[in-house]
Each structure stands twice: as structure tokens, then as C-alpha cells.
Design a protein around this motif. Structure first.
Motif, PDB file in Angstrom:
ATOM      1  N   THR A 213       0.875  -1.169   0.000  1.00  0.00           N
ATOM      2  CA  THR A 213       0.000   0.000   0.000  1.00  0.00           C
ATOM      3  C   THR A 213       0.916   1.225   0.000  1.00  0.00           C
ATOM      4  N   GLU A 214       0.365   2.365  -0.363  1.00  0.00           N
ATOM      5  CA  GLU A 214       1.191   3.572  -0.357  1.00  0.00           C
ATOM      6  C   GLU A 214       1.719   3.877   1.045  1.00  0.00           C
ATOM      7  N   ARG A 215       0.953   3.538   2.066  1.00  0.00           N
ATOM      8  CA  ARG A 215       1.358   3.843   3.437  1.00  0.00           C
ATOM      9  C   ARG A 215       2.591   3.051   3.849  1.00  0.00           C
ATOM     10  N   ILE A 216       2.696   1.801   3.417  1.00  0.00           N
ATOM     11  CA  ILE A 216       3.830   0.977   3.847  1.00  0.00           C
ATOM     12  C   ILE A 216       4.980   0.995   2.839  1.00  0.00           C
ATOM     13  N   PHE A 217       4.814   1.739   1.735  1.00  0.00           N
ATOM     14  CA  PHE A 217       5.913   1.926   0.785  1.00  0.00           C
ATOM     15  C   PHE A 217       6.815   3.010   1.353  1.00  0.00           C
ATOM     16  N   ASP A 218       7.593   2.617   2.338  1.00  0.00           N
ATOM     17  CA  ASP A 218       8.275   3.579   3.200  1.00  0.00           C
ATOM     18  C   ASP A 218       9.551   2.940   3.733  1.00  0.00           C
ATOM     19  N   LEU A 219      10.400   3.745   4.333  1.00  0.00           N
ATOM     20  CA  LEU A 219      11.606   3.245   4.988  1.00  0.00           C
ATOM     21  C   LEU A 219      11.463   3.336   6.495  1.00  0.00           C
ATOM     22  N   LYS A 220      12.047   2.357   7.173  1.00  0.00           N
ATOM     23  CA  LYS A 220      12.107   2.430   8.627  1.00  0.00           C
ATOM     24  C   LYS A 220      12.944   3.637   9.031  1.00  0.00           C
ATOM     25  N   GLU A 221      12.615   4.190  10.165  1.00  0.00           N
ATOM     26  CA  GLU A 221      13.260   5.420  10.601  1.00  0.00           C
ATOM     27  C   GLU A 221      14.782   5.290  10.618  1.00  0.00           C
ATOM     28  N   ARG A 222      15.282   4.144  11.070  1.00  0.00           N
ATOM     29  CA  ARG A 222      16.736   4.000  11.205  1.00  0.00           C
ATOM     30  C   ARG A 222      17.452   3.929   9.857  1.00  0.00           C
ATOM     31  N   TYR A 223      16.696   3.724   8.764  1.00  0.00           N
ATOM     32  CA  TYR A 223      17.315   3.625   7.452  1.00  0.00           C
ATOM     33  C   TYR A 223      17.050   4.839   6.570  1.00  0.00           C
ATOM     34  N   ARG A 224      16.328   5.818   7.087  1.00  0.00           N
ATOM     35  CA  ARG A 224      15.915   6.940   6.243  1.00  0.00           C
ATOM     36  C   ARG A 224      17.084   7.753   5.718  1.00  0.00           C
ATOM     37  N   ASP A 225      18.126   7.883   6.483  1.00  0.00           N
ATOM     38  CA  ASP A 225      19.286   8.645   6.008  1.00  0.00           C
ATOM     39  C   ASP A 225      20.440   7.725   5.626  1.00  0.00           C
ATOM     40  N   ARG A 226      20.137   6.445   5.423  1.00  0.00           N
ATOM     41  CA  ARG A 226      21.183   5.477   5.096  1.00  0.00           C
ATOM     42  C   ARG A 226      20.831   4.634   3.870  1.00  0.00           C
ATOM     43  N   THR A 227      19.865   5.087   3.070  1.00  0.00           N
ATOM     44  CA  THR A 227      19.420   4.336   1.901  1.00  0.00           C
ATOM     45  C   THR A 227      19.356   5.254   0.689  1.00  0.00           C
ATOM     46  N   MET A 228      19.997   4.851  -0.385  1.00  0.00           N
ATOM     47  CA  MET A 228      19.955   5.620  -1.623  1.00  0.00           C
ATOM     48  C   MET A 228      18.934   4.977  -2.552  1.00  0.00           C
ATOM     49  N   ILE A 229      17.838   5.682  -2.799  1.00  0.00           N
ATOM     50  CA  ILE A 229      16.794   5.210  -3.702  1.00  0.00           C
ATOM     51  C   ILE A 229      16.791   6.095  -4.945  1.00  0.00           C
ATOM     52  N   MET A 230      16.774   5.463  -6.105  1.00  0.00           N
ATOM     53  CA  MET A 230      16.728   6.202  -7.362  1.00  0.00           C
ATOM     54  C   MET A 230      15.631   5.620  -8.253  1.00  0.00           C
ATOM     55  N   ILE A 231      14.758   6.474  -8.765  1.00  0.00           N
ATOM     56  CA  ILE A 231      13.734   6.066  -9.722  1.00  0.00           C
ATOM     57  C   ILE A 231      13.900   6.927 -10.968  1.00  0.00           C
ATOM     58  N   VAL A 232      14.022   6.269 -12.116  1.00  0.00           N
ATOM     59  CA  VAL A 232      14.236   6.955 -13.392  1.00  0.00           C
ATOM     60  C   VAL A 232      13.151   6.520 -14.369  1.00  0.00           C
ATOM     61  N   ALA A 233      12.627   7.468 -15.141  1.00  0.00           N
ATOM     62  CA  ALA A 233      11.601   7.160 -16.133  1.00  0.00           C
ATOM     63  C   ALA A 233      11.945   7.807 -17.463  1.00  0.00           C
ATOM     64  N   GLY A 234      11.439   7.226 -18.546  1.00  0.00           N
ATOM     65  CA  GLY A 234      11.567   7.838 -19.858  1.00  0.00           C
ATOM     66  C   GLY A 234      10.449   8.855 -20.053  1.00  0.00           C
ATOM     67  N   LYS A 235      10.772   9.956 -20.696  1.00  0.00           N
ATOM     68  CA  LYS A 235       9.774  11.010 -20.894  1.00  0.00           C
ATOM     69  C   LYS A 235       8.655  10.579 -21.840  1.00  0.00           C
ATOM     70  N   SER A 236       8.931   9.594 -22.692  1.00  0.00           N
ATOM     71  CA  SER A 236       7.915   9.143 -23.649  1.00  0.00           C
ATOM     72  C   SER A 236       7.757   7.629 -23.598  1.00  0.00           C
ATOM     73  N   ASP A 237       7.662   7.085 -22.387  1.00  0.00           N
ATOM     74  CA  ASP A 237       7.540   5.641 -22.186  1.00  0.00           C
ATOM     75  C   ASP A 237       6.087   5.212 -22.415  1.00  0.00           C
ATOM     76  N   PRO A 238       5.794   4.430 -23.486  1.00  0.00           N
ATOM     77  CA  PRO A 238       4.421   4.023 -23.754  1.00  0.00           C
ATOM     78  C   PRO A 238       3.992   2.763 -22.998  1.00  0.00           C
ATOM     79  N   ILE A 239       4.932   2.132 -22.312  1.00  0.00           N
ATOM     80  CA  ILE A 239       4.657   0.846 -21.663  1.00  0.00           C
ATOM     81  C   ILE A 239       4.264   1.032 -20.195  1.00  0.00           C
ATOM     82  N   VAL A 240       5.137   1.632 -19.406  1.00  0.00           N
ATOM     83  CA  VAL A 240       4.830   1.784 -17.981  1.00  0.00           C
ATOM     84  C   VAL A 240       4.178   3.132 -17.675  1.00  0.00           C
TER      85      VAL A 240
END
Length: 291
Positions: A213-240
Motif C-alpha cells: 500500500t502507499e502507506r507501507i511503501f516507506d523506509l524504517k526510521e533507522r534507514y531513512r538517512d542510510r538508503t539511496m533510492i533512485m527512480i528513473v523514467a523515460g519522458k515518452s515511455d508508452p509501456i509503464v
């Protein structure tokens, strides 16, 4: 809340073409660069009760006398463990980055993240719940089988500060699934053009309840400043389409710092390959410890 680039405004930081350029030759082989060994491997999976394949890319000068951080790379829906090797040129990308000083020496593990017994067999229906379930099952194959095999047979540094996961398309969904579920394991999570399925959806005549769920798509407090998350998208992606942005939006609402941007292109390994370049660079700067 996204990680800002020093000296760049918020609008620019969302535009990958401006804020995240890559060298033009980042995945071109050079005679002046020494590349690491590419080693296909097989391991026994208790999860699928079968022998499974992976490809391990070692850094140049690999030695059992030291340990190396590890990045697990996951492929797209109709592909296998060779996609990041052949289409993504991951070994060339890593070798060039190490030679240029943009990445520390590390091990790349190209996983077959479709965890079912019929290795290498595509289903009759690519877009199906049964097929997607095999990708969800990779979480168990990873924890019980693949990671123990890698750590037993290669000089892998252990601990979340030395371990990351990333992927393209369905592999991007897998990376988010593993990374958010196994926060004790991964200090880096990369999703390039990630597929739908993190949240409930209907697409390609398939409906799923969603892995989170959106609520649990989260990091535990102890990992919030210790995790590098990167999400990249194409500007014209017809699939996702806009699914990657929905993952960014949920992290933003939950106050999880991360890197998010779009770059020119569609649903392809060019967008994802450039994403990989920046992912490995960010890991080398902020997550992996130089040895």
C-alpha cells in the motif's frame, strides 16, 4: 522530498537530460580500459527446486584477498540474466566507470529474477498473473539461494552498506519489492522504467492487488538517512506510462528522500543504462565504502 543536486533548482533536478548527463561513450568498449571477467554461474535453488543461472561481472584485478560491494541487477519481463550483459552492456559500463574514477570496484550480479522451475521458458501468456508471480517469488530465491551462493563463492563484502539492487521494467519493480521489503539487506535501490504492480492496478488486461500500500511503501526510521533510492523514467515511455511517477509521489508523501527524474527516451535500455551509470556513481559516492 527528493535529493537535490547542489546548485540546481527543483525543476532542473526532475529533468534528467539537464541534471543527470552521462558521457557519450559510457557503454562503448575502449582498448585503453581493462574490463573485468564475465563469469556465468549456476546455483541450486531450494525455492524452485531446480538449477538456476546468473551472470557475475567481476571488477578488473579481482582478488580473493579483499572484498567488494555487490549490486544485483534484474531484467525485464520477457528477458533473462543476459539482458544487462548484452543489451545493457553492464560490464562495459562498470569497467569504463572504474577507469574514469566514477565508480569504486564492485561486483555485479545479473540475476534471473523470474523464479520458477522452467528455467529459460517463456509462458504462453507474457502478461499474466502466473508469470508475474514468478517475479514476486524471486524475493525468496534471492534471500535463500542466490545471495548465499554469491557470498560463499565470491569475495563479496556483506552488510547493507555494501549491497544494492536495481532493475529495468519488471526488474525495476522487483528491485523496489526487494529493497523495501528487505531494508536490512539493501543500502541502495534503483528502479529504471519500473513496471506497474507496486500498488494495485489494472494494465494489459491484468489486475493485481499490489505488493504494497502507499502507506507501507516507506523506509524504517533507522534507514531513512542510510538508503539511496533512485527512480528513473523515460519522458515518452508508452509501456509503464506514469507508474514510475506514482512510486515517486508515494515516497514524497511519506517523506522518504530519494532521487527522481525523467530523461528523453521511452521504455528501453538506453534510458535504463544511463540510469545505471548514475546509480553506480551515487552508490560509489555515498553508500559503498571504498576499500
Amino acid at each position: 522530498m527528493i535529493k537535490k543536486i547542489e546548485g540546481k533548482g527543483e525543476t532542473v533536478s526532475y529533468d534528467g537530460d539537464l541534471a543527470y548527463p552521462v558521457p557519450e561513450d559510457y557503454r562503448m568498449e575502449s582498448q585503453e580500459v581493462t574490463y573485468g571477467e564475465v563469469r556465468p554461474v549456476e546455483y541450486w535453488s531450494k525455492t524452485t527446486d531446480s538449477q538456476r543461472r546468473a551472470v557475475v561481472i567481476l571488477p578488473p584485478g579481482y582478488s580473493q584477498d579483499r572484498t567488494y560491494p555487490v549490486v544485483y541487477l534484474c531484467h525485464g519481463l520477457g528477458q533473462d540474466e543476459t539482458q544487462w550483459l548484452e543489451e545493457g552492456k553492464a560490464g562495459t559500463v562498470l569497467g569504463n566507470m572504474i577507469a574514469d574514477g566514477d565508480a569504486v570496484e564492485m561486483i555485479l550480479v545479473l540475476a534471473n529474477c523470474r523464479a520458477w522451475k522452467q528455467e529459460g521458458v517463456d509462458p504462453e501468456e507474457t502478461f499474466s498473473l502466473a508469470h508475474y508471480a514468478a517475479f514476486n517469488n524471486f524475493l525468496k530465491d534471492f534471500t535463500d539461494d542466490l545471495q548465499p551462493f554469491i557470498e560463499e563463492n565470491f569475495s563479496a563484502a556483506t552488510g547493507r552498506e555494501n549491497t544494492a539492487v536495481a532493475g529495468f521494467s519488471m526488474g525495476g519493480r522487483v528491485a523496489l519489492h526487494l529493497g523495501i521489503t528487505l531494508q536490512d539487506t539493501f543500502g541502495g535501490i534503483g528502479a529504471f522504467c519500473p513496471a506497474p504492480g507496486i500498488f494495485p492496478y489494472t494494465n494489459m488486461n491484468v489486475t493485481e492487488d499490489g505488493l504494497f500500500t502507499e502507506r507501507i511503501f516507506d523506509l524504517k526510521e533507522r534507514y531513512r538517512d542510510r538508503t539511496m533510492i533512485m527512480i528513473v523514467a523515460g519522458k515518452s515511455d508508452p509501456i509503464v506510462k506514469d507508474y514510475p511517477e506514482s512510486y515517486h509521489d508515494a515516497l514524497e508523501r511519506n517523506g522518504v528522500e530519494h532521487i527522481w527524474y525523467k530523461r528523453s527516451g521511452g521504455h528501453d535500455m538506453d534510458v535504463s543504462g544511463q540510469g545505471l551509470w548514475h546509480f553506480l556513481k551515487e552508490l560509489s559516492r555515498f553508500t559503498f565504502c571504498s576499500k
